[in-house]
Structure formats: structure tokens, C-alpha cells
Design a protein around this motif. Structure first.
Motif, PDB file in Angstrom:
ATOM      1  N   GLY A  86       0.818  -1.219   0.000  1.00 13.78           N
ATOM      2  CA  GLY A  86       0.000   0.000   0.000  1.00 13.78           C
ATOM      3  C   GLY A  86       0.845   1.259   0.000  1.00 13.78           C
ATOM      4  N   ARG A  87       0.710   2.080  -1.036  1.00 13.57           N
ATOM      5  CA  ARG A  87       1.493   3.320  -1.113  1.00 13.57           C
ATOM      6  C   ARG A  87       0.852   4.430  -0.278  1.00 13.57           C
ATOM      7  NH1 ARG A  87       2.661   6.504  -5.367  1.00 13.57           N
ATOM      8  NH2 ARG A  87       4.907   6.729  -4.992  1.00 13.57           N
ATOM      9  N   GLU A  88      -0.419   4.715  -0.552  1.00 11.98           N
ATOM     10  CA  GLU A  88      -1.053   5.851   0.117  1.00 11.98           C
ATOM     11  C   GLU A  88      -1.527   5.454   1.509  1.00 11.98           C
ATOM     12  OE1 GLU A  88      -4.468   9.307  -0.604  1.00 11.98           O
ATOM     13  OE2 GLU A  88      -4.148   7.734  -2.108  1.00 11.98           O
ATOM     14  N   LEU A  89      -1.294   6.330   2.469  1.00 18.83           N
ATOM     15  CA  LEU A  89      -1.652   6.031   3.852  1.00 18.83           C
ATOM     16  C   LEU A  89      -3.154   6.075   4.078  1.00 18.83           C
ATOM     17  CD1 LEU A  89      -0.516   5.419   6.679  1.00 18.83           C
ATOM     18  CD2 LEU A  89      -0.454   7.885   7.088  1.00 18.83           C
ATOM     19  N   ASN A  90      -3.810   7.069   3.518  1.00 20.13           N
ATOM     20  CA  ASN A  90      -5.253   7.245   3.747  1.00 20.13           C
ATOM     21  C   ASN A  90      -5.997   7.541   2.445  1.00 20.13           C
ATOM     22  OD1 ASN A  90      -3.795   8.819   6.341  1.00 20.13           O
ATOM     23  ND2 ASN A  90      -5.338   7.303   6.882  1.00 20.13           N
ATOM     24  N   PRO A  91      -6.115   6.559   1.547  1.00 19.15           N
ATOM     25  CA  PRO A  91      -6.840   6.816   0.288  1.00 19.15           C
ATOM     26  C   PRO A  91      -8.310   7.135   0.570  1.00 19.15           C
ATOM     27  CG  PRO A  91      -6.404   4.466   0.543  1.00 19.15           C
ATOM     28  CD  PRO A  91      -5.641   5.164   1.640  1.00 19.15           C
ATOM     29  N   ARG A  92      -8.794   8.183  -0.114  1.00 19.28           N
ATOM     30  CA  ARG A  92     -10.157   8.649   0.140  1.00 19.28           C
ATOM     31  C   ARG A  92     -10.877   9.030  -1.148  1.00 19.28           C
ATOM     32  NH1 ARG A  92     -11.541  12.006   5.377  1.00 19.28           N
ATOM     33  NH2 ARG A  92     -11.021  10.381   6.891  1.00 19.28           N
ATOM     34  N   ILE A  93     -12.188   8.939  -1.089  1.00 13.12           N
ATOM     35  CA  ILE A  93     -13.051   9.520  -2.119  1.00 13.12           C
ATOM     36  C   ILE A  93     -13.908  10.545  -1.382  1.00 13.12           C
ATOM     37  CG2 ILE A  93     -14.832   9.109  -3.854  1.00 13.12           C
ATOM     38  CD1 ILE A  93     -13.884   6.200  -3.972  1.00 13.12           C
ATOM     39  N   GLY A  94     -13.513  11.800  -1.456  1.00 15.12           N
ATOM     40  CA  GLY A  94     -14.171  12.819  -0.647  1.00 15.12           C
ATOM     41  C   GLY A  94     -13.892  12.564   0.824  1.00 15.12           C
ATOM     42  N   SER A  95     -14.944  12.452   1.622  1.00 20.29           N
ATOM     43  CA  SER A  95     -14.800  12.167   3.052  1.00 20.29           C
ATOM     44  C   SER A  95     -14.890  10.672   3.347  1.00 20.29           C
ATOM     45  CB  SER A  95     -15.886  12.908   3.847  1.00 20.29           C
ATOM     46  OG  SER A  95     -17.181  12.507   3.417  1.00 20.29           O
ATOM     47  N   PHE A  96     -15.049   9.858   2.298  1.00 21.42           N
ATOM     48  CA  PHE A  96     -15.156   8.404   2.448  1.00 21.42           C
ATOM     49  C   PHE A  96     -13.752   7.808   2.505  1.00 21.42           C
ATOM     50  CE2 PHE A  96     -15.465   4.130   0.513  1.00 21.42           C
ATOM     51  CZ  PHE A  96     -16.400   3.550   1.359  1.00 21.42           C
ATOM     52  N   ASP A  97     -13.345   7.340   3.685  1.00 22.33           N
ATOM     53  CA  ASP A  97     -12.014   6.786   3.882  1.00 22.33           C
ATOM     54  C   ASP A  97     -12.043   5.295   3.569  1.00 22.33           C
ATOM     55  OD1 ASP A  97      -9.248   7.611   5.325  1.00 22.33           O
ATOM     56  OD2 ASP A  97      -9.769   5.528   5.803  1.00 22.33           O
ATOM     57  N   ILE A  98     -11.358   4.909   2.496  1.00 24.25           N
ATOM     58  CA  ILE A  98     -11.436   3.539   1.991  1.00 24.25           C
ATOM     59  C   ILE A  98     -10.867   2.538   2.980  1.00 24.25           C
ATOM     60  CG2 ILE A  98     -10.683   1.998   0.136  1.00 24.25           C
ATOM     61  CD1 ILE A  98     -10.695   4.445  -1.727  1.00 24.25           C
ATOM     62  N   LYS A  99      -9.734   2.875   3.594  1.00 26.36           N
ATOM     63  CA  LYS A  99      -9.062   1.924   4.484  1.00 26.36           C
ATOM     64  C   LYS A  99      -9.869   1.651   5.748  1.00 26.36           C
ATOM     65  CE  LYS A  99      -5.159   3.098   6.573  1.00 26.36           C
ATOM     66  NZ  LYS A  99      -3.722   3.316   6.841  1.00 26.36           N
ATOM     67  N   THR A 100     -10.275   2.678   6.464  1.00 25.62           N
ATOM     68  CA  THR A 100     -11.013   2.458   7.710  1.00 25.62           C
ATOM     69  C   THR A 100     -12.382   1.836   7.449  1.00 25.62           C
ATOM     70  OG1 THR A 100     -11.804   4.746   7.676  1.00 25.62           O
ATOM     71  CG2 THR A 100      -9.841   4.290   8.973  1.00 25.62           C
ATOM     72  N   PHE A 101     -12.975   2.157   6.298  1.00 28.70           N
ATOM     73  CA  PHE A 101     -14.261   1.545   5.953  1.00 28.70           C
ATOM     74  C   PHE A 101     -14.113   0.036   5.813  1.00 28.70           C
ATOM     75  CE2 PHE A 101     -17.162  -0.150   2.755  1.00 28.70           C
ATOM     76  CZ  PHE A 101     -18.399   0.225   3.281  1.00 28.70           C
ATOM     77  N   ASN A 102     -13.093  -0.400   5.065  1.00 24.00           N
ATOM     78  CA  ASN A 102     -12.896  -1.830   4.849  1.00 24.00           C
ATOM     79  C   ASN A 102     -12.392  -2.554   6.089  1.00 24.00           C
ATOM     80  OD1 ASN A 102     -13.515  -2.473   1.984  1.00 24.00           O
ATOM     81  ND2 ASN A 102     -12.004  -0.889   1.572  1.00 24.00           N
ATOM     82  N   GLU A 103     -11.754  -1.839   6.986  1.00 24.78           N
ATOM     83  CA  GLU A 103     -11.160  -2.450   8.176  1.00 24.78           C
ATOM     84  C   GLU A 103     -12.205  -3.153   9.039  1.00 24.78           C
ATOM     85  OE1 GLU A 103      -7.780  -3.173  10.787  1.00 24.78           O
ATOM     86  OE2 GLU A 103      -7.926  -2.461   8.729  1.00 24.78           O
ATOM     87  N   LEU A 104     -13.376  -2.564   9.197  1.00 24.60           N
ATOM     88  CA  LEU A 104     -14.373  -3.116  10.123  1.00 24.60           C
ATOM     89  C   LEU A 104     -15.681  -3.540   9.466  1.00 24.60           C
ATOM     90  CD1 LEU A 104     -14.190  -0.860  13.320  1.00 24.60           C
ATOM     91  CD2 LEU A 104     -13.329  -3.173  13.026  1.00 24.60           C
ATOM     92  N   ARG A 105     -16.114  -2.857   8.437  1.00 18.99           N
ATOM     93  CA  ARG A 105     -17.511  -3.024   8.016  1.00 18.99           C
ATOM     94  C   ARG A 105     -17.792  -4.226   7.107  1.00 18.99           C
ATOM     95  NH1 ARG A 105     -19.981   2.454   8.698  1.00 18.99           N
ATOM     96  NH2 ARG A 105     -18.400   3.671   9.764  1.00 18.99           N
ATOM     97  N   PRO A 106     -17.382  -4.216   5.838  1.00 21.34           N
ATOM     98  CA  PRO A 106     -17.853  -5.294   4.947  1.00 21.34           C
ATOM     99  C   PRO A 106     -17.395  -6.683   5.349  1.00 21.34           C
ATOM    100  CG  PRO A 106     -16.179  -3.940   3.862  1.00 21.34           C
ATOM    101  CD  PRO A 106     -16.547  -3.237   5.128  1.00 21.34           C
ATOM    102  N   GLY A 107     -16.100  -6.847   5.705  1.00 20.17           N
ATOM    103  CA  GLY A 107     -15.603  -8.168   6.053  1.00 20.17           C
ATOM    104  C   GLY A 107     -16.053  -8.650   7.411  1.00 20.17           C
ATOM    105  N   MET A 108     -15.975  -7.793   8.417  1.00 21.42           N
ATOM    106  CA  MET A 108     -16.349  -8.187   9.776  1.00 21.42           C
ATOM    107  C   MET A 108     -17.834  -8.539   9.866  1.00 21.42           C
ATOM    108  SD  MET A 108     -13.841  -8.074  12.151  1.00 21.42           S
ATOM    109  CE  MET A 108     -14.462  -7.468  13.722  1.00 21.42           C
ATOM    110  N   ILE A 109     -18.676  -7.709   9.283  1.00 20.71           N
ATOM    111  CA  ILE A 109     -20.121  -7.976   9.366  1.00 20.71           C
ATOM    112  C   ILE A 109     -20.480  -9.208   8.539  1.00 20.71           C
ATOM    113  CG2 ILE A 109     -22.435  -7.037   8.993  1.00 20.71           C
ATOM    114  CD1 ILE A 109     -21.243  -4.236   9.332  1.00 20.71           C
ATOM    115  N   LEU A 110     -19.835  -9.356   7.363  1.00 22.89           N
ATOM    116  CA  LEU A 110     -20.103 -10.537   6.539  1.00 22.89           C
ATOM    117  C   LEU A 110     -19.686 -11.809   7.274  1.00 22.89           C
ATOM    118  CD1 LEU A 110     -21.032 -11.772   3.898  1.00 22.89           C
ATOM    119  CD2 LEU A 110     -18.733 -11.363   2.962  1.00 22.89           C
ATOM    120  N   TRP A 111     -18.614 -11.748   8.039  1.00 19.05           N
ATOM    121  CA  TRP A 111     -18.203 -12.882   8.878  1.00 19.05           C
ATOM    122  C   TRP A 111     -19.372 -13.326   9.760  1.00 19.05           C
ATOM    123  CZ3 TRP A 111     -14.297 -11.840  13.427  1.00 19.05           C
ATOM    124  CH2 TRP A 111     -14.152 -12.987  14.201  1.00 19.05           C
ATOM    125  N   GLY A 112     -20.031 -12.401  10.415  1.00 18.63           N
ATOM    126  CA  GLY A 112     -21.180 -12.742  11.250  1.00 18.63           C
ATOM    127  C   GLY A 112     -22.319 -13.337  10.443  1.00 18.63           C
TER     128      GLY A 112
END
Length: 430
Positions: A190-216
Motif C-alpha cells: 500500500g502506497r497511500e496512507l489514507n486513500p479517500r473519495i471525498g470524506s469516504f475513507d477507503i481503508k477504515t471503511f474496509n477495516e471493520l464493516r464489509p468483512g467483519m459484518i459478513l463474517w457474522g
């Protein structure tokens, strides 16, 4: 861009982790490989044996299964519909905005905290679906497992390529470890530390939401399959595993703000390593015990159930109280009157409480919980115990990386701290 700005925003990487390009290539291949392997070597059709009776047949099934999963349009529709739902929840559901940790540039980014609200919405939606359509319909995720793995891998590859291309724009803040100039390794780490689309932070979003919730949700789907195959009722082992996993997920998302001090967020860029880890490895490997019990039910009995429950609660107590001590101390509070040493930079390091017993007591609690998740599967095969072996390696490696980063950050003060707190993870043992 001046040399000073260049050194702040995009310093050249001098030391590569994970074995450099060769290690990055190995992990990039091994992660998808094992995500498939754990399914095709351990499923309802072939059983779950380390030394299968007909290994050639399993390899043929694996190749054929991957081919079929690529064209599993139902699985792709489910997965990308799910991902779109989670993104929509981030945008629509209420949540407070908070500041993250201070970056090298001196700024603090804004983050929207509503992961727990997304979890609740997701669980309610799945529960309503099962209530209306029945448990057999709830097994749909279990029934399309390899196709869902493939869809998640496609998502991980697309995202990692997108953020890698985006990182070459002007004035992007790069991770210190992701600017080697080697395209393969930089894409992986990973080159960029905090890749974003506007205020949507790609890294922190993926860290907890889609994978963790799908696990449940995958756990719930496995429970639905067991319920249908047994013509009603769940084993005590399945109840324990789903309960343990769900509680861990709920705790993580409820305490969403605590991720802003983790190495994944503060140090690592967002590349294929984190992308495939968040989107594929977490949901499809961490749910291994529930998937195993879906076709290999195991009754524990009252005594074993109580013992495993006690073990899990012990691990959770250590994990949560240790993290709470750290989070409260970093916010300026100290309700337990913890002792600390002050470094030359003015920062303080805790030297009592759980953090006086070891430098990573939360990892110790994590290991205990990991064992309690595996024990309900019994001892017919070691495959469901893959998770704890992986987790021991993962957290030991992370502890070494964290110690190296702290040594660079605190210098001689870190040597003093290590003498005060000599244990790395397990108090008085390691």
C-alpha cells in the motif's frame, strides 16, 4: 513540490517488511490459495481431513469449483449487492464525526462513526429474511461459499489497483513502508496512507464493516444449514461458536473509534495486503469453525460448554480491560491510577495494570479467545484449529513490527521501557 514537502509526504522507503517483493508476492498468492484450500479440503462432500483419502479428486474438485465459482452470478450479485448496501449504510445511517490520529503533516482527518449502526441494520435485514423465507433460504451464503470467495477477491484486487493508481497524484501522503519504487511490493503493502473519495475513507471503511459484518452473516448462514440438515435445532457447539464470533464482532464495531490507534491505520498504507485481508481472509477464514460445524455437528454437553465459555470470557476480559486501559489513558483519563514513564518526547508509556504485565496484553486475550473458538469443533481433525495457529503467527509478527516501530519512535526510552515491562505478550512467559 519542495524537497522538504517531498520528505514529509512521500519519503523513500529504506526498509521493506514481509520479506520485500518476494514475500509480498508469496502472501499475495498464498492468501487467495488458502482461502480456497480451506473450503475444498474441508467441506460436506469430501469431509475435513489433513490427509484426504482421495487427494487427486479433491484437487480436481478445487479446480472445477474455482471455475464454477467464477461464473456463479448469484454469488457475485449477493456479494456486490451486500457491499453496496454497506456503503449506503455509511452514507445514510446517522453517526458522529470524529478526528483521527495526527498525521505527519500535522492534520487530523475526519471519520464518520456508524459501523455499529450498520451492523444492527445488517443483522436485522438478515434476520427478517430468514423469518420470512425460512432457515433453508438463510443458508444461501453457505451454499454459494466459493463463489462469494471469488467475488470478494475480485473486489480486493479492483480496490488495491484503484488506490495504487490514485497514489501517484500530486501531494498524496504515502505510507513510510510503501514507497520503494518496486511496483509489485508497493501495490501489495500500500502506497497511500489514507486513500479517500471525498470524506469516504477507503481503508477504515474496509477495516471493520464489509468483512467483519459478513463474517457474522456467514456464521448465521452456517447455523441455518445445520438447523435444516438436523431438521430443527442447533448443537451447543454451533451456538457457542456463533455467540463467540458475534460478540467479538459487536465489540469491535461498538468500539469503532479504537481502531484509529492501531498499526493498520496509523502506519500501513492500503494495498492488496489489507484489502484481501479485510474483504476475503477475515470473513471466509475466520468463520471456518462455524462452517465445519454446519456439516460436522458436535455435541459438547454441559460441562465442556461451561468450561469453554469460561475460557472465552477470561480471554475477553483480558482483551477488553487491556484495550480500555490504553484508550482511556491516551484520551487523558486514568481512572485506575496507572503508573507510567515519560519519554523524552513528552509521551507517556503505561507501566502498570495489564500494560505493566506485558507490552501487548490484548494479544494474549485474543489468543485465549481464539482457542475457545476452536475447541467446540472437537478433536476429529486439526483443520478447524487453523485459525489459532495463524493468529499466533499473525500477532507475534505484529508484536515484532510494533516493537521495531516503537524503538524508532522512542529511541533509548524504549530500551528503558522494555526493562520495566520485559514480557512481550504472555505475562512472565513471552
Amino acid at each position: 513540490m519542495s524537497n522538504k514537502q517531498q520528505n514529509i509526504l512521500a519519503p523513500k522507503t529504506e526498509f521493506t517488511e514481509f520479506g520485500g517483493p518476494i514475500g509480498g508476492l508469496f502472501v499475495s498468492v498464498a492468501t487467495p490459495f488458502f482461502s480456497y484450500l480451506l473450503f475444498f479440503f474441508c467441506n460436506e462432500q469430501v469431509g475435513c481431513s489433513v490427509l484426504p483419502t482421495y487427494p487427486a479428486a479433491i484437487w480436481q474438485q478445487m479446480v472445477q469449483g474455482i471455475r464454477e465459482s467464477i461464473f456463479d452470478t448469484t454469488a457475485f450479485a449477493i456479494y456486490f449487492g451486500w457491499y453496496a448496501f454497506v456503503v449506503a449504510c455509511w452514507a445514510i445511517l446517522p453517526g458522529k464525526w470524529v478526528k483521527g490520529s495526527e498525521l505527519r503533516t500535522g492534520i487530523r482527518l475526519d471519520y464518520k462513526l456508524n459501523a455499529f449502526n450498520t451492523l444492527v441494520a445488517s443483522f436485522i435485514a438478515f434476520g427478517a429474511y430468514v423469518y420470512v423465507r425460512g432457515p433453508a433460504a438463510g443458508a444461501i451464503l453457505y451454499d454459494h461459499w466459493p463463489g462469494l470467495v471469488t467475488a470478494s477477491l475480485v473486489n480486493a484486487i479492483i480496490q488495491s489497483l484503484y488506490v495504487y493508481a490514485l497514489s501517484f497524484q500530486e501531494e498524496k501522503l504515502l505510507a513510510k513502508g510503501g514507497n520503494t519504487g518496486n511496483h509489485l511490493f508497493d501495490w501489495f503493502i500500500g502506497r497511500e496512507l489514507n486513500p479517500r473519495i471525498g470524506s469516504f475513507d477507503i481503508k477504515t471503511f474496509n477495516e471493520l464493516r464489509p468483512g467483519m459484518i459478513l463474517w457474522g452473516l456467514l456464521d448465521f448462514s452456517c447455523a441455518c444449514h445445520q438447523y435444516v440438515s438436523r431438521k430443527g435445532g442447533l448443537t451447543d457447539s454451533m451456538v457457542l461458536v456463533v455467540l463467540f464470533h458475534t460478540w467479538y464482532i459487536v465489540d469491535a464495531l461498538f468500539n469503532e473509534e479504537s481502531i484509529f490507534t492501531q498499526m493498520d491505520i496509523t502506519t500501513d498504507g492500503f494495498g492488496f495486503m489489507l484489502s484481501v485481508g479485510d474483504l476475503t481472509w477475515v470473513p471466509f477464514v475466520y468463520s471456518l469453525q462455524a462452517r465445519f460445524l454446519a456439516f460436522m455437528p458436535n455435541e459438547l454437553g454441559y460441562l465442556a460448554t461451561a468450561a469453554i465459555l469460561f475460557l472465552n470470557l477470561t480471554g475477553y476480559y483480558i482483551f477488553r480491560t487491556a484495550n480500555s486501559e490504553k484508550d482511556e489513558f491516551r484520551k487523558g483519563g486514568n481512572p485506575k491510577n496507572l503508573k507510567s514513564m515519560t519519554t523524552s518526547s513528552g509521551r507517556k508509556l503505561i507501566t502498570s495494570g495489564w500494560w505493566g504485565r506485558s507490552r501487548h496484553p490484548n494479544y494474549f486475550g485474543d489468543w485465549i479467545m481464539a482457542l475457545s473458538w476452536c475447541l467446540p469443533t472437537g478433536f476429529l481433525t486439526p483443520i478447524p484449529y487453523f485459525y489459532i495457529f495463524f493468529f499466533v503467527v499473525l500477532l507475534t509478527h505484529r508484536q515484532l513490527r510494533d516493537d521495531e516501530a516503537c524503538k524508532e519512535k522512542y529511541g533509548k526510552d524504549w530500551d528503558k521501557y522494555q526493562k520495566l515491562v520485559p514480557s512481550r505478550i504472555i505475562p512472565y512467559v513471552y
